[in-house]
Each structure stands twice: as structure tokens, then as C-alpha cells.
Design a protein around this motif. Sequence first.
Motif, PDB file in Angstrom:
ATOM      1  N   ASN A 110       0.872  -1.179  -0.078  1.00  6.35           N
ATOM      2  CA  ASN A 110      -0.021  -0.024   0.107  1.00  6.35           C
ATOM      3  C   ASN A 110       1.000   1.191  -0.042  1.00  6.35           C
ATOM      4  O   ASN A 110       2.131   1.367   0.160  1.00  6.35           O
ATOM      5  CB  ASN A 110      -1.082  -0.022   1.185  1.00  6.35           C
ATOM      6  N   CYS A 111       0.484   2.305  -0.251  1.00  7.38           N
ATOM      7  CA  CYS A 111       0.975   3.748  -0.187  1.00  7.38           C
ATOM      8  C   CYS A 111       1.800   4.001   0.940  1.00  7.38           C
ATOM      9  O   CYS A 111       3.084   4.767   0.944  1.00  7.38           O
ATOM     10  CB  CYS A 111       0.098   4.861  -0.565  1.00  7.38           C
ATOM     11  N   ASN A 112       1.350   3.516   2.281  1.00  7.37           N
ATOM     12  CA  ASN A 112       2.108   3.809   3.411  1.00  7.37           C
ATOM     13  C   ASN A 112       3.396   2.982   3.345  1.00  7.37           C
ATOM     14  O   ASN A 112       4.389   3.716   3.939  1.00  7.37           O
ATOM     15  CB  ASN A 112       1.184   3.295   4.727  1.00  7.37           C
ATOM     16  N   LYS A 113       3.539   1.937   2.798  1.00  8.89           N
ATOM     17  CA  LYS A 113       4.565   0.942   2.787  1.00  8.89           C
ATOM     18  C   LYS A 113       5.698   1.797   1.847  1.00  8.89           C
ATOM     19  O   LYS A 113       6.964   1.628   1.925  1.00  8.89           O
ATOM     20  CB  LYS A 113       4.493  -0.281   2.307  1.00  8.89           C
ATOM     21  N   ILE A 114       4.974   2.178   0.663  1.00  9.58           N
ATOM     22  CA  ILE A 114       5.704   2.769  -0.290  1.00  9.58           C
ATOM     23  C   ILE A 114       6.558   4.082   0.050  1.00  9.58           C
ATOM     24  O   ILE A 114       7.850   4.228   0.036  1.00  9.58           O
ATOM     25  CB  ILE A 114       5.040   3.248  -1.549  1.00  9.58           C
ATOM     26  N   ILE A 115       5.866   4.991   0.894  1.00  7.27           N
ATOM     27  CA  ILE A 115       6.337   6.251   1.306  1.00  7.27           C
ATOM     28  C   ILE A 115       7.465   5.889   2.478  1.00  7.27           C
ATOM     29  O   ILE A 115       8.284   6.586   2.463  1.00  7.27           O
ATOM     30  CB  ILE A 115       5.491   7.236   1.938  1.00  7.27           C
ATOM     31  N   LYS A 116       7.214   5.018   2.990  1.00  6.89           N
ATOM     32  CA  LYS A 116       8.198   4.417   4.192  1.00  6.89           C
ATOM     33  C   LYS A 116       9.578   4.183   3.392  1.00  6.89           C
ATOM     34  O   LYS A 116      10.558   4.225   3.794  1.00  6.89           O
ATOM     35  CB  LYS A 116       7.752   3.319   5.054  1.00  6.89           C
ATOM     36  N   LYS A 117       9.276   3.136   2.333  1.00 13.00           N
ATOM     37  CA  LYS A 117      10.647   2.494   1.670  1.00 13.00           C
ATOM     38  C   LYS A 117      11.300   3.840   1.158  1.00 13.00           C
ATOM     39  O   LYS A 117      12.517   3.520   0.881  1.00 13.00           O
ATOM     40  CB  LYS A 117       9.966   1.482   0.685  1.00 13.00           C
ATOM     41  N   MET A 118      10.581   4.898   0.548  1.00 15.74           N
ATOM     42  CA  MET A 118      11.333   5.996  -0.080  1.00 15.74           C
ATOM     43  C   MET A 118      11.703   6.851   0.881  1.00 15.74           C
ATOM     44  O   MET A 118      12.183   8.127   0.505  1.00 15.74           O
ATOM     45  CB  MET A 118      10.480   6.551  -1.302  1.00 15.74           C
ATOM     46  N   ASN A 119      11.573   6.701   2.176  1.00 11.33           N
ATOM     47  CA  ASN A 119      12.137   7.598   3.246  1.00 11.33           C
ATOM     48  C   ASN A 119      11.386   8.903   3.160  1.00 11.33           C
ATOM     49  O   ASN A 119      12.062  10.023   3.148  1.00 11.33           O
ATOM     50  CB  ASN A 119      13.579   7.699   3.191  1.00 11.33           C
ATOM     51  N   ILE A 120      10.079   8.737   3.094  1.00  9.74           N
ATOM     52  CA  ILE A 120       9.328  10.173   2.763  1.00  9.74           C
ATOM     53  C   ILE A 120       8.356  10.178   4.022  1.00  9.74           C
ATOM     54  O   ILE A 120       7.678   9.096   4.585  1.00  9.74           O
ATOM     55  CB  ILE A 120       8.417  10.247   1.552  1.00  9.74           C
ATOM     56  N   LYS A 121       8.339  11.108   4.905  1.00  7.94           N
ATOM     57  CA  LYS A 121       7.580  11.383   6.012  1.00  7.94           C
ATOM     58  C   LYS A 121       6.105  11.637   5.700  1.00  7.94           C
ATOM     59  O   LYS A 121       5.768  12.345   4.587  1.00  7.94           O
ATOM     60  CB  LYS A 121       8.065  12.472   7.012  1.00  7.94           C
ATOM     61  N   LYS A 122       4.958  10.929   6.273  1.00 13.81           N
ATOM     62  CA  LYS A 122       3.789  11.118   5.874  1.00 13.81           C
ATOM     63  C   LYS A 122       3.274  12.514   5.883  1.00 13.81           C
ATOM     64  O   LYS A 122       2.496  13.173   5.208  1.00 13.81           O
ATOM     65  CB  LYS A 122       2.953  10.253   6.694  1.00 13.81           C
ATOM     66  N   ASP A 123       3.816  13.116   6.935  1.00 13.85           N
ATOM     67  CA  ASP A 123       3.429  14.944   6.981  1.00 13.85           C
ATOM     68  C   ASP A 123       4.093  15.463   5.890  1.00 13.85           C
ATOM     69  O   ASP A 123       3.515  16.545   5.469  1.00 13.85           O
ATOM     70  CB  ASP A 123       4.043  15.282   8.303  1.00 13.85           C
ATOM     71  N   ASP A 124       4.963  14.987   5.041  1.00 12.26           N
ATOM     72  CA  ASP A 124       5.423  15.525   3.883  1.00 12.26           C
ATOM     73  C   ASP A 124       4.642  15.367   2.484  1.00 12.26           C
ATOM     74  O   ASP A 124       4.832  15.710   1.623  1.00 12.26           O
ATOM     75  CB  ASP A 124       6.985  15.237   3.608  1.00 12.26           C
ATOM     76  N   VAL A 125       3.558  14.764   2.722  1.00 11.34           N
ATOM     77  CA  VAL A 125       2.678  14.344   1.616  1.00 11.34           C
ATOM     78  C   VAL A 125       1.395  15.056   1.694  1.00 11.34           C
ATOM     79  O   VAL A 125       0.677  14.614   2.643  1.00 11.34           O
ATOM     80  CB  VAL A 125       2.568  12.858   1.495  1.00 11.34           C
ATOM     81  N   ALA A 126       1.353  15.928   0.690  1.00  8.77           N
ATOM     82  CA  ALA A 126      -0.091  16.677   0.713  1.00  8.77           C
ATOM     83  C   ALA A 126      -1.192  16.209   0.023  1.00  8.77           C
ATOM     84  O   ALA A 126      -2.226  16.225   0.412  1.00  8.77           O
ATOM     85  CB  ALA A 126       0.293  18.145   0.405  1.00  8.77           C
ATOM     86  N   ILE A 127      -0.712  15.776  -1.191  1.00  6.28           N
ATOM     87  CA  ILE A 127      -1.580  15.236  -2.219  1.00  6.28           C
ATOM     88  C   ILE A 127      -1.111  13.612  -2.669  1.00  6.28           C
ATOM     89  O   ILE A 127       0.208  13.616  -3.088  1.00  6.28           O
ATOM     90  CB  ILE A 127      -1.748  16.109  -3.459  1.00  6.28           C
ATOM     91  N   LEU A 128      -1.986  12.739  -2.519  1.00  4.47           N
ATOM     92  CA  LEU A 128      -1.653  11.195  -2.997  1.00  4.47           C
ATOM     93  C   LEU A 128      -2.866  10.796  -4.141  1.00  4.47           C
ATOM     94  O   LEU A 128      -3.760  11.016  -3.790  1.00  4.47           O
ATOM     95  CB  LEU A 128      -1.817  10.406  -1.707  1.00  4.47           C
ATOM     96  N   LEU A 129      -2.266  10.556  -4.988  1.00  2.00           N
ATOM     97  CA  LEU A 129      -3.016  10.265  -6.275  1.00  2.00           C
ATOM     98  C   LEU A 129      -2.566   8.759  -6.694  1.00  2.00           C
ATOM     99  O   LEU A 129      -1.581   8.426  -6.696  1.00  2.00           O
ATOM    100  CB  LEU A 129      -2.901  10.967  -7.503  1.00  2.00           C
ATOM    101  N   ILE A 130      -3.769   7.899  -6.981  1.00  4.77           N
ATOM    102  CA  ILE A 130      -3.497   6.594  -7.350  1.00  4.77           C
ATOM    103  C   ILE A 130      -4.278   6.647  -8.787  1.00  4.77           C
ATOM    104  O   ILE A 130      -5.632   6.914  -8.869  1.00  4.77           O
ATOM    105  CB  ILE A 130      -4.119   5.555  -6.289  1.00  4.77           C
ATOM    106  N   ASN A 131      -3.318   6.368  -9.867  1.00  5.78           N
ATOM    107  CA  ASN A 131      -3.864   6.393 -11.020  1.00  5.78           C
ATOM    108  C   ASN A 131      -4.728   7.703 -11.498  1.00  5.78           C
ATOM    109  O   ASN A 131      -6.033   7.625 -12.120  1.00  5.78           O
ATOM    110  CB  ASN A 131      -5.027   5.118 -11.414  1.00  5.78           C
ATOM    111  N   GLY A 132      -4.262   8.812 -11.034  1.00  3.79           N
ATOM    112  CA  GLY A 132      -4.823  10.008 -11.408  1.00  3.79           C
ATOM    113  C   GLY A 132      -6.081  10.554 -10.538  1.00  3.79           C
ATOM    114  O   GLY A 132      -6.743  11.565 -10.652  1.00  3.79           O
TER     115      GLY A 132
END
Length: 74
Positions: free
Chosen positions: A28-50
Motif C-alpha cells: 500500500n502507499c504507506n509502505k511505499i512512502i516508508k520505503k522511499m524515506n518520505i515522512k507522511k507529513d510531507d505528503v499533501a496530495i496522494l493520487l492513485i491512477n490520477g
Amino acid sequence: MSIEVRLFATLRKGRGKKVFFDFECGINCNKIIKKMNIKKDDVAILLINGRDGEFDRELEDEDVVSIFPPVGGG
């Protein structure tokens, strides 16, 4: 399964514009942002297939995840 991650603005620094991953099922996206070393607070917009995405939504093969940071300015 293959997932394409598109990063925007400051999230590209040190990561690139597009990143491709091959995962087993159950990612899921939680696992992806963790793998990419991105903090959840640094994500303002998340799109899946637009479309508006949820952090805990299980992804499917060939999904495209777009991640945008908060935007500032004035």
C-alpha cells in the motif's frame, strides 16, 4: 507486481522524477512512502491512477502513485 511512483517538487530531491518498484501482493502507499524515506507529513496530495488515493489502500499491478508535497507561496 509493478508499481510506478511519480514524485513532484521537493520530493524529487535525491529520488528522481519516477521510480519503478516490483513488489509482492499486499503493498500500500504507506509502505511505499516508508520505503522511499518520505515522512507522511510531507505528503499533501496522494493520487492513485490520477484519482484521490488513500494511504492504506492496497495497490494493484501497474498502478501509478503520484505524491505531492505541501505547496507554499504567496
